[in-house]
Write a protein that holds these residues in place. Structure first.
Motif, mmCIF file in Angstrom:
data_model
loop_
_atom_site.group_PDB
_atom_site.id
_atom_site.type_symbol
_atom_site.label_atom_id
_atom_site.label_comp_id
_atom_site.label_asym_id
_atom_site.label_seq_id
_atom_site.Cartn_x
_atom_site.Cartn_y
_atom_site.Cartn_z
ATOM 1 N N GLU A 344 0.843 -1.205 0.000
ATOM 2 C CA GLU A 344 0.000 0.000 0.000
ATOM 3 C C GLU A 344 0.875 1.250 0.000
ATOM 4 O O GLU A 344 0.606 2.214 -0.724
ATOM 5 C CB GLU A 344 -0.923 -0.027 1.230
ATOM 6 C CG GLU A 344 -2.050 0.988 1.200
ATOM 7 C CD GLU A 344 -1.654 2.371 1.656
ATOM 8 O OE1 GLU A 344 -2.280 3.356 1.203
ATOM 9 O OE2 GLU A 344 -0.715 2.481 2.472
ATOM 10 N N ALA A 348 1.206 4.050 -2.911
ATOM 11 C CA ALA A 348 0.906 5.440 -2.555
ATOM 12 C C ALA A 348 1.911 6.401 -3.165
ATOM 13 O O ALA A 348 1.569 7.529 -3.528
ATOM 14 C CB ALA A 348 0.884 5.599 -1.031
ATOM 15 N N LEU A 351 1.378 5.479 -7.688
ATOM 16 C CA LEU A 351 0.146 5.558 -8.468
ATOM 17 C C LEU A 351 -0.267 7.001 -8.737
ATOM 18 O O LEU A 351 -0.401 7.802 -7.816
ATOM 19 C CB LEU A 351 -1.001 4.859 -7.735
ATOM 20 C CG LEU A 351 -1.074 3.335 -7.807
ATOM 21 C CD1 LEU A 351 -2.183 2.837 -6.892
ATOM 22 C CD2 LEU A 351 -1.319 2.866 -9.240
ATOM 23 N N TYR A 354 -3.534 7.621 -6.925
ATOM 24 C CA TYR A 354 -3.529 7.225 -5.516
ATOM 25 C C TYR A 354 -4.630 7.932 -4.746
ATOM 26 O O TYR A 354 -4.732 9.157 -4.721
ATOM 27 C CB TYR A 354 -2.180 7.523 -4.865
ATOM 28 C CG TYR A 354 -2.239 7.386 -3.360
ATOM 29 C CD1 TYR A 354 -2.399 6.128 -2.796
ATOM 30 C CD2 TYR A 354 -2.189 8.495 -2.526
ATOM 31 C CE1 TYR A 354 -2.495 5.979 -1.419
ATOM 32 C CE2 TYR A 354 -2.279 8.360 -1.147
ATOM 33 C CZ TYR A 354 -2.427 7.093 -0.594
ATOM 34 O OH TYR A 354 -2.535 6.954 0.753
ATOM 35 N N ASN A 359 -6.960 2.700 -2.057
ATOM 36 C CA ASN A 359 -5.700 1.975 -1.960
ATOM 37 C C ASN A 359 -5.712 1.042 -0.752
ATOM 38 O O ASN A 359 -5.401 -0.153 -0.859
ATOM 39 C CB ASN A 359 -4.532 2.958 -1.870
ATOM 40 C CG ASN A 359 -3.215 2.357 -2.342
ATOM 41 O OD1 ASN A 359 -3.155 1.674 -3.363
ATOM 42 N ND2 ASN A 359 -2.155 2.616 -1.605
#
Length: 431
Positions: A344, A348, A351, A354, A359
């Motif tokens: 995750e 973060a 992406l 995000y 997420n």
């Protein structure tokens, strides 16, 4: 000299002039409106200096500013902690009212509360509005008023409520743009904000891809993605326009938009999910958390083509196909027994789209530790996923050019990894 009374509209996750609820109401106020954006150093200081998302925000603001310049106005750009910026704004301007659209993440809720308190101390009224979702906070609940934790009944209630008010009202802001304050504020450059231009770009969205979304969504080689997700994240498109459109075009795509709101209300109702499993019974899982294994996953060198292609696509572009996201997330949590929080956190950073709620929600779904999650004993076989969804190897060859030269052996054998994962989960689930 007496200062001119003004209102302020504060841009955040709503970087557009069209169909913007908070802006619409600000422009109805009796005072000229200063449009504001704050580059929040509490957020910026944790980001790489070439973060593509900061570049996209800056580019989106520049487009807004160009439109405002055409009517004799401009956007006020500030950089700093939000509380210090607002303290200076209350000294600089005779502010009568502040308008903004709601944000439902824990940091944003705390930030906005602090600004509302500061505004009250300065005898300024604050008004906040629902804009980035169709239904917020506690609008979709069970009959007892508690939040849904299973997607399907949430979706059914969502659709029922939507149909009672469809089509959704869209806010015609363009008729009132001349109510913006006449100004020529300096527009800060990306360098002045402390960032460099990134080689990674946000792709323009393409709504024409939605009509056959249900047929093509699982096949990464078919570039049928709408590329809407970063635009939804930063609000360069209106969720009302999009939902009104999706309802007529594709039910499966609409379901994805509802998943987005489901995870948002999970985060709002259960903020612990940011750092803890939704299902606390899974807190006893003994993750391996091997640093070298994590590095191979990050760099796309696991020896599983679907996993490696996905990670290389992410690292190079900031995007990853949805089907591939499920495969790479399952591989990290189940095959390698690495805590979902590691994945995750990496997503973060990488992406372009995000979004904290999605997420966290999707990573816990993949790990089996979240609400309405994939069961712990479901372990994706990356090779079967490849055969089903990229049979001709078009996607993997795009991202793994060396594939046909004798690709690396898998770092771990699937059957062994599956058995180990199931045994580890069984042993770790708290009774």
């Amino acid at each position: 000299m007496t200062k001119q009374q003004v209102s302020i509209f504060w841009f955040r996750r709503d970087l557009r002039l069209e169909d913007n609820v908070g802006m619409y109401h600000a422009l109805q106020s009796e005072h000229p409106v200063i449009p504001l954006f704050i580059f929040d150093t509490d957020i910026l200081n944790s980001l790489p200096k070439n973060d593509a998302r900061v570049g996209f925000i800056h580019e989106s603001l520049s487009k807004i500013n160009t439109k405002l310049n055409a009517i004799g106005s401009s956007i006020l750009i500030k950089k700093g902690t939000t509380i210090e910026v607002w303290k200076s704004l209350f000294e600089e301007f005779a502010i009568s009212e502040v308008f903004f659209n709601k944000d439902y993440e824990p940091y944003a809720i705390k930030r906005d509360l602090a600004i509302e308190v500061l505004a009250k101390e300065n005898n300024v009224s604050c008004f906040s509005f629902k804009d980035q979702v169709i239904f917020e906070e506690k609008e979709i609940t069970k009959s007892d008023g508690l939040p849904y934790t299973i997607y399907t009944p949430y979706k059914n209630k969502w659709l029922e409520k939507y149909k009672s008010m469809a089509p959704l009202q869209e806010y015609i802001t363009l008729n009132y743009l001349f109510n913006f304050h006449k100004s020529n504020f300096d527009f800060l450059t990306l360098a002045q904000i402390g960032f460099d231009k990134s080689d990674i770009k946000v792709i323009p969205h393409n709504l024409t891809q939605i009509s056959n979304y249900h047929e093509t969504r699982d096949f990464p080689a078919i570039d049928s993605t709408s590329y809407l997700s970063p635009h939804l994240r930063f609000g360069t498109v209106s969720i009302r326009k999009l939902v009104n459109w999706a309802v007529r075009k594709n039910d499966v795509f609409l379901s994805e938009l509802i998943w987005r709101e489901f995870f948002m209300q999970i985060l709002f109702s259960f903020p612990k999910v940011v750092t803890h499993n939704f299902k606390s019974a899974y807190d006893g899982i003994q993750w391996r958390n091997n640093e070298e294994d994590f590095k191979r996953w990050r760099t796309g060198t696991t020896g599983y083509p679907m996993v490696d292609a996905g990670m290389r696509q992410l690292n190079a572009t900031g995007y990853m196909h949805n089907r591939v996201r499920m495969v790479v997330a399952s591989f990290l949590c189940k095959h390698l027994l690495i805590n979902w929080q590691w994945g995750e956190a990496y997503f973060a950073v990488k992406l372009l789209d995000y979004d904290l709620s999605a997420n966290v929600g999707n990573w816990q779904w993949a790990a089996g530790t979240g609400c309405d999650a994939s069961p712990y004993f479901r372990v994706f076989n990356p090779d079967i996923q490849l055969k089903k969804f990229d049979e001709k190897g078009i996607y993997i060859r795009k991202w793994i050019p060396e594939f046909d030269l004798g690709y690396a052996q898998p770092m771990i054998e699937h059957a062994f990894a599956r058995d180990r994962a199931i045994a580890t989960y069984k042993a770790g689930i708290l009774k």
